[in-house]
Design a protein around this motif. Sequence first.
Motif, PDB file in Angstrom:
ATOM      1  N   THR A  68      -0.339  -6.599  -4.266  1.00 54.16           N
ATOM      2  CA  THR A  68      -1.322  -5.899  -3.209  1.00 54.16           C
ATOM      3  C   THR A  68      -0.665  -5.861  -2.046  1.00 54.16           C
ATOM      4  OG1 THR A  68      -3.254  -7.015  -4.745  1.00 54.16           O
ATOM      5  CG2 THR A  68      -3.388  -6.180  -2.361  1.00 54.16           C
ATOM      6  N   GLY A  69      -0.678  -4.483  -1.686  1.00 59.81           N
ATOM      7  CA  GLY A  69      -0.089  -4.174  -0.379  1.00 59.81           C
ATOM      8  C   GLY A  69      -0.786  -4.583   0.830  1.00 59.81           C
ATOM      9  N   ALA A  70      -0.330  -4.366   2.019  1.00 56.53           N
ATOM     10  CA  ALA A  70      -1.001  -4.557   3.401  1.00 56.53           C
ATOM     11  C   ALA A  70      -2.205  -3.580   3.437  1.00 56.53           C
ATOM     12  CB  ALA A  70      -0.060  -4.463   4.465  1.00 56.53           C
ATOM     13  N   ASP A  71      -2.340  -2.443   2.929  1.00 61.06           N
ATOM     14  CA  ASP A  71      -3.318  -1.688   2.813  1.00 61.06           C
ATOM     15  C   ASP A  71      -4.358  -2.273   1.671  1.00 61.06           C
ATOM     16  OD1 ASP A  71      -2.037  -1.255   0.451  1.00 61.06           O
ATOM     17  OD2 ASP A  71      -1.648   0.921   1.007  1.00 61.06           O
ATOM     18  N   ASN A  72      -4.134  -3.291   1.131  1.00 61.04           N
ATOM     19  CA  ASN A  72      -5.185  -3.824  -0.043  1.00 61.04           C
ATOM     20  C   ASN A  72      -5.129  -3.084  -1.189  1.00 61.04           C
ATOM     21  OD1 ASN A  72      -6.257  -6.059   1.503  1.00 61.04           O
ATOM     22  ND2 ASN A  72      -7.535  -4.859   2.554  1.00 61.04           N
ATOM     23  N   VAL A  73      -4.215  -1.981  -1.355  1.00 62.51           N
ATOM     24  CA  VAL A  73      -4.129  -1.290  -2.615  1.00 62.51           C
ATOM     25  C   VAL A  73      -3.018  -2.074  -3.639  1.00 62.51           C
ATOM     26  CG1 VAL A  73      -3.180   0.847  -3.597  1.00 62.51           C
ATOM     27  CG2 VAL A  73      -4.582   0.917  -1.314  1.00 62.51           C
ATOM     28  N   ARG A 122      -0.618  -2.387  -6.668  1.00 62.09           N
ATOM     29  CA  ARG A 122       0.362  -1.638  -7.302  1.00 62.09           C
ATOM     30  C   ARG A 122       0.939  -2.452  -8.337  1.00 62.09           C
ATOM     31  NH1 ARG A 122       0.272  -0.784  -1.710  1.00 62.09           N
ATOM     32  NH2 ARG A 122       0.238   1.262  -1.065  1.00 62.09           N
ATOM     33  N   GLY A 145       4.795  -5.284  -2.085  1.00 65.90           N
ATOM     34  CA  GLY A 145       3.305  -5.734  -1.558  1.00 65.90           C
ATOM     35  C   GLY A 145       3.526  -7.146  -0.960  1.00 65.90           C
ATOM     36  N   SER A 200       6.686  -5.656   7.681  1.00 69.51           N
ATOM     37  CA  SER A 200       5.902  -4.589   8.609  1.00 69.51           C
ATOM     38  C   SER A 200       4.362  -4.645   8.524  1.00 69.51           C
ATOM     39  CB  SER A 200       6.431  -3.268   8.507  1.00 69.51           C
ATOM     40  OG  SER A 200       6.333  -2.617   7.225  1.00 69.51           O
ATOM     41  N   SER A 240       4.123  -9.336  10.054  1.00 66.38           N
ATOM     42  CA  SER A 240       2.810  -9.218   9.367  1.00 66.38           C
ATOM     43  C   SER A 240       2.394 -10.764   8.571  1.00 66.38           C
ATOM     44  CB  SER A 240       2.314  -8.349   8.691  1.00 66.38           C
ATOM     45  OG  SER A 240       3.343  -8.207   7.452  1.00 66.38           O
TER      46      SER A 240
END
Length: 348
Positions: free
Chosen positions: A182-187, A189, A216, A285, A329
């Motif tokens: 899960t990415g920092a954008d909550n998507v 992958r 992620g 980042s 982050s």
Amino acid sequence: MKRLTPLAALLSCLALFAGSGPGLAEDNATSDPFERMIQEGWRVVTPGVLQRDLGPGKVETFGLGAEGLRFKLQEMRKQLAFLRSEARTNPTPELREGIRSYRVQIAQVKKALETAPEIDQMEAVGEKVTAGIDCTIKYGAHVDAYALTTSQGVGAKTDSYFNNNCPPQAGEVYAHAYGKATGADNVVRQFTSTDPATGIRSGTNVSATATVTVNGVSACYSYSYATMTSYDLGVTYSQSVENTTCPAPPLNATVTDNYAGATLQIYGYDCYSVTWTATPSGGASPFSYAWKLNGVTVGTNSSTYTKQFCGQDTETTYTASVSVTVTDSAAQTKTVSGSQAIAYHSTL
């Protein structure tokens, strides 16, 4: 087609598949193949199937006859069930391809089970079969599932092979790699790689390779599986490994200014601006920045800090010392410092 006895198959196994762990010390060696495998760390998990741990999350499996095929079928069905559950929430083309590929492999094993002998029914050969006298057979698998080191995320890579210069014995290979994060954008992958993507790859000299990487910051998981099956030899061999970590790479940073450390010459009442730039590397980042000039906080949330210096028509020197604390982050911090020497001059 020649079939090996259980003992001959074990002897062949010890001679054929290579490089999966340290061998026995000379004074502990034994001529009994089963005892040798037990001494090398293998354990019997079911009749005809042995396993050995190769490290955190990594296991290798060796099976004989129908028992080995049934165990392989059970493991592949578990993996297929996992891919199907993932596809229900995120039906990517790669996942669908992986599901189709597993179905083909499972159908092949089920077909082979129709004629595969049980261990105690494997026919003895009239002529003793050994590897390495007039020919060589080698097979194996290598797997790895890991956290990325240059960015945050996970990866997996795998390969399997069968090499034989004494036909007709053939081998069948398969490789599978899966990653999710899960990415920092909550998507979410995820990527899946299988080789062969469709069909069966078998022969006297064959290999399969699969690799994935996923970026992620949380809910990270990667899995690698490779297998070789030789229905002629009556053996199956596989390795599997999984990883659930994705720590951010170590954070580093540098700070430079637009005068590159050379002394700034200011004459009379002239004014010049000095800009310091922080450059992070590694870490995760986005980054935040906190600047200090000679110990006093002067700026935040920018990778640069600019200060104007004006002369007073006097002869003096001054050193502007800055420090910047970079935070990523993942809450890692790195503080670096820089300075700029300034020489003030009076006008003639």
